[in-house]
Enzyme design. Structure first.
Site, short mmCIF file in Angstrom:
data_model
loop_
_atom_site.label_atom_id
_atom_site.label_comp_id
_atom_site.label_asym_id
_atom_site.label_seq_id
_atom_site.Cartn_x
_atom_site.Cartn_y
_atom_site.Cartn_z
N GLY A 144 42.16 40.92 39.16
CA GLY A 144 43.32 40.99 38.27
C GLY A 144 44.58 40.69 39.06
N GLY A 368 53.41 74.06 30.06
CA GLY A 368 52.11 74.72 30.24
C GLY A 368 51.18 74.44 29.06
N GLU A 392 50.75 44.11 33.37
CA GLU A 392 51.88 43.23 33.77
C GLU A 392 52.14 43.35 35.27
OE1 GLU A 392 54.00 41.27 31.39
OE2 GLU A 392 52.07 41.62 30.45
N THR A 394 50.49 45.69 38.66
CA THR A 394 50.53 47.13 38.97
C THR A 394 51.81 47.46 39.74
OG1 THR A 394 49.44 46.81 41.09
CG2 THR A 394 47.99 47.19 39.18
C1 LIG Z 1 45.21 48.58 28.57
C2 LIG Z 1 45.27 47.31 29.38
C3 LIG Z 1 45.78 46.17 28.80
C4 LIG Z 1 45.82 44.97 29.53
N1 LIG Z 1 46.27 43.82 28.94
C5 LIG Z 1 46.14 42.64 29.58
C6 LIG Z 1 46.44 41.41 28.92
O1 LIG Z 1 46.88 41.39 27.78
N2 LIG Z 1 46.18 40.24 29.58
C7 LIG Z 1 45.69 40.23 30.87
O2 LIG Z 1 45.49 39.14 31.41
N3 LIG Z 1 45.43 41.38 31.54
C8 LIG Z 1 45.63 42.57 30.92
N4 LIG Z 1 45.32 43.74 31.57
C9 LIG Z 1 44.85 43.68 32.93
C10 LIG Z 1 45.86 44.22 33.93
O3 LIG Z 1 46.96 43.35 34.02
C11 LIG Z 1 45.12 44.40 35.25
O4 LIG Z 1 44.28 45.51 35.09
C12 LIG Z 1 46.06 44.61 36.40
O5 LIG Z 1 46.73 43.42 36.69
C13 LIG Z 1 45.32 45.06 37.65
O6 LIG Z 1 44.29 44.18 37.95
P1 LIG Z 1 42.82 44.75 38.20
O7 LIG Z 1 42.45 45.58 37.01
O8 LIG Z 1 41.91 43.64 38.55
O9 LIG Z 1 42.99 45.71 39.43
P2 LIG Z 1 42.97 45.30 40.95
O10 LIG Z 1 43.75 44.06 41.17
O11 LIG Z 1 41.56 45.30 41.43
O12 LIG Z 1 43.77 46.51 41.56
C14 LIG Z 1 43.17 47.77 41.87
C15 LIG Z 1 44.17 48.55 42.71
O13 LIG Z 1 44.43 47.84 43.94
C16 LIG Z 1 45.83 47.63 44.08
N5 LIG Z 1 46.08 46.34 44.73
C17 LIG Z 1 45.51 45.14 44.42
N6 LIG Z 1 46.00 44.17 45.22
C18 LIG Z 1 46.89 44.77 46.04
C19 LIG Z 1 47.75 44.31 47.09
N7 LIG Z 1 47.78 43.03 47.45
N8 LIG Z 1 48.54 45.20 47.71
C20 LIG Z 1 48.53 46.53 47.36
N9 LIG Z 1 47.74 47.02 46.38
C21 LIG Z 1 46.95 46.16 45.73
C22 LIG Z 1 46.37 47.64 42.67
O14 LIG Z 1 47.75 47.96 42.65
C23 LIG Z 1 45.53 48.73 42.03
O15 LIG Z 1 46.05 49.97 42.34
C24 LIG Z 1 45.34 44.95 30.87
C25 LIG Z 1 44.85 46.14 31.46
C26 LIG Z 1 44.81 47.29 30.73
C27 LIG Z 1 44.27 48.52 31.40
#
Ligand SMILES: Cc1cc2nc3c(=O)[nH]c(=O)nc-3n(C[C@H](O)[C@H](O)[C@H](O)COP(=O)(O)OP(=O)(O)OC[C@H]3O[C@@H](n4cnc5c(N)ncnc54)[C@H](O)[C@@H]3O)c2cc1C
Length: 479
Positions: A144, A368, A392, A394
């Site tokens: 992501g 509480g 959007e 993290t």
């Molecule tokens: C309810 C919901 C709605 C969503 N809607 C959309 C949507 O409409 N369209 C869409 O495309 N996506 C959507 N998403 C996806 C969302 O944007 C991703 O979940 C998010 O970008 C994180 O990507 P990931 O889940 O792969 O987590 P990862 O990228 O695997 O991240 C896991 C953890 O590692 C941290 N991390 C990753 N890379 C780094 C780095 N380089 N440095 C420091 N920390 C890092 C992250 O901050 C996080 O804490 C949605 C997610 C949810 C939960």
């Protein structure tokens, strides 16, 4: 000129949004939280009719015509208005706000990357008889944050069509866009897997296209009224003209395709910040009401040293909330003014994500059992809050963007000082000198400031990496 007055047009929009929030959202908030995946059609139909009466197109500012009209009538305020509306509707219920029909994330991408013809073709449906949704599909099962460099969904040209294959997950309003309405999803796919992020392009996949299927709906901690879908693309054929921007991988004029789509986030991150602040304000207001019902009034006039710890905490929450709101408005004002806003956009998103989590968590703790009970919405807002720090980009990813952008800014100020000192040498008046150039054009003119032999000039003032356009561009693309 800077003005902190709320323009009358925004005031009217906020009054309408407040009425909807109080009367249509709050009363059903708990119901749609407890009945995940039930679609709030009453709210949707009402919003569609109201937004249509106001010109259509959802809450997202869209369409050149509208912008031109606003230009005639005064400074553009469409993005600022959206921030206020979003804050107010999220104060009502954030899950329901995410069910607002019309321009969503997909429309924002079309606006950022599409041609005028594409904007008309894809967005006109939002002004039709029935409510229509759109969505934005970037995230894939294996990554992501690392997007778009790791996009594995492919788009291969076959005659007059693109053939898409891959899987997208966590797509907000994916089901509403593809199944519950005649909407569309903007799908990011690579046209050249070897080219990394340079090969990634946004494609519009319309509802009913064979080969595009919603395969799953998520069960979530919060924002349970909003659908979050997985979408599979299997030999999904779309017309050539559904690619937003250009198909060329290497040419610089290609900016509109890939970079234009990245610009979507500059518009949408402050929207997420506004939404987060709506939840935070709802929580803080309710917290104070419940405290008042139990005989605890906040004595704002006291010196801090004479306040109780609870009172100090409430004052600190007010500071967090209001200062983050100002930052968010700045990001939206920059959008309206078409100024670069990446720094403010990411910063407001980071701050708002933190603030909403802190305020909702502390409210539950301070009250509480009352905070934990389903009798009040506080526990729901606590659950709704966290997503603002996740989607959007993290909190960590937006912090990376802030660090890179802020680093750029300090170099920019060094450049401003250096150039200002030499404005006569370059034959420019003071008004045309560095500060104004920088204010108006940001980094774009940096290359033009460089002269042969400049490398030894004023090392003390000279920003490091004055010719580091490549570096900066690379950082931009890493968003
Ligand atoms: C309810 C919901 C709605 C969503 N809607 C959309 C949507 O409409 N369209 C869409 O495309 N996506 C959507 N998403 C996806 C969302 O944007 C991703 O979940 C998010 O970008 C994180 O990507 P990931 O889940 O792969 O987590 P990862 O990228 O695997 O991240 C896991 C953890 O590692 C941290 N991390 C990753 N890379 C780094 C780095 N380089 N440095 C420091 N920390 C890092 C992250 O901050 C996080 O804490 C949605 C997610 C949810 C939960």
């Amino acid at each position: 000129m800077i003005s902190f007055e709320m323009p009358e047009k925004i005031e009217h929009a906020v009054v309408l949004a407040e009425t909807i929030a109080e009367n249509m959202m709050r009363p059903v908030s708990r119901h749609f939280d407890e009945n995940e995946h039930e679609i709030p059609w009453d709210y949707i139909e009402f919003m569609h009719t109201s937004l249509k009466a106001l010109g259509g197109g959802g809450l997202t500012p869209s369409g050149e015509k509208k912008e031109k009209k606003e230009k005639k009538e005064g400074p553009r305020i469409a993005f600022q208005r959206m921030a206020f509306q979003t804050e107010m509707l999220s104060w009502g219920d954030v899950g329901l706000w995410l069910c607002t029909p019309g321009g969503g994330l997909g429309a924002a991408a079309v606006n950022a990357a599409g041609t005028d013809e594409q904007k008309e073709r894809f967005l006109a449906r939002h002004r039709g008889e029935k409510p229509v949704f759109d969505a934005f599909a970037l995230t894939e099962p294996h990554a992501g944050s690392a997007m778009p460099a790791e996009v594995r969904t492919t788009a291969v040209r076959d005659g007059d069509e693109w053939v898409l294959n891959g899987e997208k997950i966590f797509i907000t309003a994916g089901h509403k866009a593809l199944v519950d309405s005649d909407g569309f999803v903007v799908v990011w796919a690579t046209i050249d897997p070897k080219a990394g992020r340079a090969g990634v392009r946004p494609f519009v996949v319309e509802a009913g296209t064979p080969g595009c299927k919603v395969t799953k709906l998520e069960h979530k901690l919060g924002i349970r009224a909003s659908d979050t879908a997985s979408v599979v693309l299997e030999d999904c054929r779309i017309p050539l003209e559904n690619l937003l921007g250009s198909a060329e991988v290497v040419k610089p004029e290609n900016k509109k395709g890939f970079k234009g789509a990245m610009a979507t986030f500059d518009a949408t991150r402050p929207v997420v910040a506004s939404s987060a602040l709506g939840i935070a304000r709802a929580t803080l207001e309710r917290l104070k009401e419940i405290l008042a019902e139990h005989g605890v009034e906040i004595r704002y006039g006291l010196p801090r040293s004479r306040m109780t710890n609870l009172e100090r905490e409430i004052v600190d929450m007010e500071i967090m909330l209001r200062s983050t709101w100002l930052l968010t408005l700045k990001a939206m004002w920059q959008m309206d003014e078409r100024k670069p806003n990446t720094l403010a956009a990411s910063m407001s998103k980071v701050r708002a994500g933190d603030v909403v989590v802190k305020i909702t968590q502390r409210a539950v703790e301070l009250l509480g059992p009352l905070g934990y009970s389903r009798e009040y919405l506080l526990e729901k807002w606590f659950r709704d809050a966290k997503i603002n720090d996740l989607y959007e980009g993290t909190g960590q990813i937006n912090r990376l963007i802030v660090a890179r952008q802020a680093g750029g800014d300090s170099r920019l100020m060094g450049l401003a000082a250096w150039f200002h000192e030499r404005s006569d040498f370059y034959g420019l008046s003071n008004q045309e000198s560095g500060r104004d150039w920088i204010r108006n054009d940001g980094w774009q003119h940096r290359g033009a400031l460089r002269r042969p032999g400049d490398s030894n000039v004023s090392a003390g003032h000279r920003p490091q990496g004055i010719d580091g356009c490549g570096e900066r561009r690379r950082l931009d693309l890493e968003r």
